[in-house]
Design a protein around this motif. Structure first.
Motif, short mmCIF file in Angstrom:
data_model
loop_
_atom_site.label_atom_id
_atom_site.label_comp_id
_atom_site.label_asym_id
_atom_site.label_seq_id
_atom_site.Cartn_x
_atom_site.Cartn_y
_atom_site.Cartn_z
N ASP A 99 0.65 -1.09 0.04
CA ASP A 99 0.09 0.06 0.04
C ASP A 99 0.79 1.31 -0.09
O ASP A 99 1.86 1.25 -0.20
CB ASP A 99 -1.08 -0.13 1.06
N GLU A 100 0.08 2.37 0.16
CA GLU A 100 0.86 3.66 0.07
C GLU A 100 1.89 3.93 0.97
O GLU A 100 2.80 5.12 0.92
CB GLU A 100 -0.02 4.95 0.19
N TYR A 101 1.86 3.29 2.11
CA TYR A 101 2.96 3.62 3.16
C TYR A 101 4.30 2.75 2.90
O TYR A 101 5.36 3.14 3.62
CB TYR A 101 2.69 2.72 4.46
N PHE A 102 4.59 2.11 1.58
CA PHE A 102 5.70 1.71 1.25
C PHE A 102 5.92 1.98 -0.38
O PHE A 102 5.03 2.42 -0.88
CB PHE A 102 5.66 -0.02 1.27
N ASN A 103 7.30 2.00 -0.76
CA ASN A 103 7.63 2.34 -2.02
C ASN A 103 7.31 1.42 -3.08
O ASN A 103 7.58 1.58 -4.21
CB ASN A 103 9.13 2.79 -1.76
N GLY A 104 7.27 0.10 -2.66
CA GLY A 104 6.83 -1.01 -3.64
C GLY A 104 7.95 -1.14 -4.63
O GLY A 104 9.09 -1.08 -4.11
N VAL A 105 7.67 -1.35 -5.77
CA VAL A 105 8.99 -1.79 -6.96
C VAL A 105 9.05 -0.31 -7.62
O VAL A 105 8.02 0.39 -8.17
CB VAL A 105 8.50 -2.77 -7.84
N GLN A 106 10.55 0.35 -7.57
CA GLN A 106 10.64 1.62 -8.35
C GLN A 106 11.68 1.14 -9.39
O GLN A 106 12.77 0.47 -9.07
CB GLN A 106 10.95 2.55 -7.37
N VAL A 107 11.82 1.60 -10.53
CA VAL A 107 12.56 1.47 -11.44
C VAL A 107 13.08 2.91 -12.25
O VAL A 107 12.19 3.40 -12.56
CB VAL A 107 12.34 0.53 -12.50
N HIS A 108 14.26 3.38 -12.24
CA HIS A 108 14.89 4.26 -12.88
C HIS A 108 15.62 3.95 -14.16
O HIS A 108 16.67 3.57 -13.66
CB HIS A 108 15.43 5.19 -11.95
N LYS A 109 15.21 4.30 -15.34
CA LYS A 109 16.19 4.13 -16.30
C LYS A 109 17.25 5.07 -16.57
O LYS A 109 16.71 6.28 -16.77
CB LYS A 109 15.22 3.47 -17.57
N GLY A 110 18.45 4.66 -17.12
CA GLY A 110 19.61 5.71 -17.29
C GLY A 110 20.41 5.28 -18.36
O GLY A 110 20.08 4.16 -18.81
N LEU A 111 21.34 6.15 -18.55
CA LEU A 111 22.26 5.92 -19.78
C LEU A 111 23.08 4.62 -19.30
O LEU A 111 23.33 3.67 -20.29
CB LEU A 111 22.98 7.07 -20.05
N LEU A 112 23.61 4.68 -18.37
CA LEU A 112 24.90 3.52 -17.88
C LEU A 112 24.10 2.56 -17.38
O LEU A 112 24.67 1.20 -17.34
CB LEU A 112 25.74 4.06 -17.27
N TYR A 113 23.04 2.48 -16.47
CA TYR A 113 22.38 1.10 -16.01
C TYR A 113 20.97 1.75 -15.75
O TYR A 113 20.51 3.07 -15.61
CB TYR A 113 23.00 1.09 -14.42
N ASP A 114 20.25 0.81 -15.28
CA ASP A 114 18.92 0.79 -14.73
C ASP A 114 18.96 0.78 -13.21
O ASP A 114 19.65 -0.29 -12.75
CB ASP A 114 17.95 -0.37 -15.37
N TYR A 115 18.43 1.40 -12.39
CA TYR A 115 18.38 1.36 -10.68
C TYR A 115 17.19 0.92 -10.40
O TYR A 115 15.92 1.28 -10.58
CB TYR A 115 18.49 2.66 -10.17
N TYR A 116 17.12 -0.13 -9.77
CA TYR A 116 16.04 -0.86 -9.25
C TYR A 116 16.06 -0.65 -7.79
O TYR A 116 16.99 -1.06 -6.91
CB TYR A 116 15.87 -2.51 -9.52
N SER A 117 14.88 -0.52 -7.06
CA SER A 117 14.53 -0.57 -5.60
C SER A 117 13.03 -1.18 -5.27
O SER A 117 12.15 -1.08 -5.71
CB SER A 117 14.29 0.81 -5.08
#
Length: 505
Positions: A99-117
């Motif tokens: 739910d909204e109290y947690f960040n769940g799955v986040q992905v930020h796509k970049g030039l050198l790498y994709d960052y997963y949380s």
């Protein structure tokens, strides 16, 4: 609608239903994150005996229909499926859509790498294993076929109840043994070392992360899965390196030409200028690449992946909730309150320090008791410190050393954190259930810019140790204690600005 990976929840429900009659159970959910961004999901379920074969066959058939490759093993099976990205994984089980109290799955796509949380959560469920109750089978005095007088029945009843008690005890011990022997694990297999995680087991140079989720399904314990890692774009990096080498060679050639043409002022300056520019471009690009790798992006709700079916804490659409929340700017107290509400919903925050990439320190009350609340943004952990005016007013306690300089007394406080006992600080302080109260002793100094710098952190055994001689070793606890030191001044400023009157003790 995205086809979903279904490796975990269905299996655990099946296990809870079948555990007692099936004996030892092994449930393993593996997620292999490949270098190309695809994910191979593999789950294995195995019973020591196959008394619930029909349910297992039904589950196997469902997996086959969802595109899994099935491989039968002794007393169970393994299902494997590869998807092209993270999105089908999030579109699956509820655990990946907290739910909204947690960040769940986040992905930020970049030039050198994709960052997963991953910031996932599974609320603990009551143990639904049936309790043995053989007393219920003892016939009453007026039951049919009971041919004895009241005195005989009383003797019989006493003996039967004792036998039933022993049988209950044996059955409950068998159930406990079955639960203890059961295994329910989630494993992330990464191509590169994880930046951070709260995994129970970390192996293969931090590339294999394993969480024990059995407590969430059988022991009524809330369980979280937290991990941050990068998937590098190797082809892009190699291409950039090749381009950088070519530019570097050109720069060296121009430098040599500049040296050769040193008597030709015009050409010399031209060659050397271009050479210097190219060297600066290569050096600057290398620095920016290293800085990007060393300092991952700060993820926001815009980076979060949410299933269309995900529900918020009120069982309404999570997508709608997150969209509405993103449109309403929060003041610092609202931000802090929202951040800790998942773990301490009853705390009312009244003041808060600066909120930065490390976290924050807040002042709040719960059941009329004052606490300092620590939030570690990197580890997603929260801890409490019972209010102590001496700690909050630490600048008033010290010895003057002349020339406007002062030697301050070390900070002392009690750090209350919920954690497992198998950690590096388990012998320090005291325990009450999962609440670990650690007495903290921190040396610090204040630099020329009036900024407080944390020093050595020590502790001791018991609630009030005579000596603080043991170094704090658990990284999470060290980070929480440091946040108190680095954020206490901005909290003091906020308390003053809000004209909050606090007890003198």
């Amino acid at each position: 609608m995205i086809k979903k990976l279904r490796p975990l929840i269905n299996f655990c429900v099946l296990v809870a239903a079948c555990l007692v009659i099936s004996g030892c159970v092994n449930v393993q959910a593996d997620f292999i994150f490949n270098k190309d961004g695809s994910i191979t999901g593999q789950h294995t379920i195995e019973f020591s005996s196959m008394v619930d074969k029909n349910k297992l066959e039904d589950q196997k058939e469902n997996d086959r229909k969802d595109g899994y490759e099935i491989k039968d093993i002794s007393n169970g099976y393994t299902a494997t499926k590869t998807t092209e990205s993270i999105y089908p994984l999030v579109g699956g089980t509820q655990m990946f859509n907290p739910d909204e109290y947690f960040n769940g799955v986040q992905v930020h796509k970049g030039l050198l790498y994709d960052y997963y949380s991953f910031d996932l959560f599974k609320k603990g469920e009551e143990n639904k294993m049936p309790k043995a109750n053989y007393q219920a089978n003892i016939p009453g005095f007026f039951s049919p076929n009971v041919n004895m007088n009241i005195w005989q029945y009383m003797d019989y009843r006493q003996q039967a109840e004792e036998q039933a008690r022993q049988m209950n005890q044996m059955a409950d011990q068998a159930t406990k043994a079955a639960i203890d022997s059961a295994k329910m694990n989630v494993t992330f297999n990464l191509p590169y070392s994880a930046d951070d995680s709260n995994a129970d087991i970390k192996t293969n140079d931090n590339k294999t992360l394993t969480w024990d989720i059995k407590p969430a399904f059988l022991n009524n314990q809330d369980t979280s899965i937290q991990a941050k890692f990068k998937i590098y774009h190797e082809h892009t990096i190699i291409a950039l390196i090749i381009i950088g080498i070519i530019i570097l060679i050109i720069a060296i050639v121009l430098l040599v030409l500049g040296i050769i043409k040193r008597h030709d002022r015009r050409n010399r300056n031209l060659f050397l200028s271009f050479s210097a520019v190219l060297f600066i471009i290569v050096a600057g690009s290398a620095y920016m690449a290293k800085h990007s790798i060393d300092h991952p992006p700060q993820l926001t709700m815009a980076d979060r992946i949410v299933s269309d079916n995900a529900k918020d804490s009120n069982n309404k659409s999570l997508l709608t909730k997150l969209k509405a929340a993103s449109e309403v700017p929060l003041n610092p107290i609202d931000t802090a309150s929202k951040t800790i509400s998942g773990k301490y919903p009853a705390i009312q925050i009244t003041a808060v320090s600066s909120i930065d990439e490390d976290g924050f320190l807040a002042l709040g009350t719960e059941d009329s008791k004052l606490y300092l609340i620590i939030y570690d943004a990197r580890g997603k952990s929260v801890a409490l410190v019972p209010y102590d005016s001496k700690l909050l007013n630490y600048r008033e306690h010290g010895t003057s050393t002349g020339k406007d300089k002062k030697l301050y007394d070390p900070m002392r406080f009690l750090l209350q954190v919920n954690e497992k006992k198998d950690n590096k600080d388990e012998n320090l302080g005291t325990w009450k259930g999962i609440t670990h109260t650690i007495p903290i002793y921190i040396d610090f100094k204040i630099d020329a810019n009036d900024k407080i710098i944390p020093g050595m952190i020590t502790s001791g055994q018991g609630a009030k140790p005579m000596h603080y001689q043991d170094a704090l070793q658990e990284p999470k606890n060290v980070e929480l204690a440091n946040i108190v030191v680095t954020h206490i001044d901005s909290l003091r400023a906020d308390i003053k600005e809000r004209n909050i009157i606090l007890p003198s003790k």
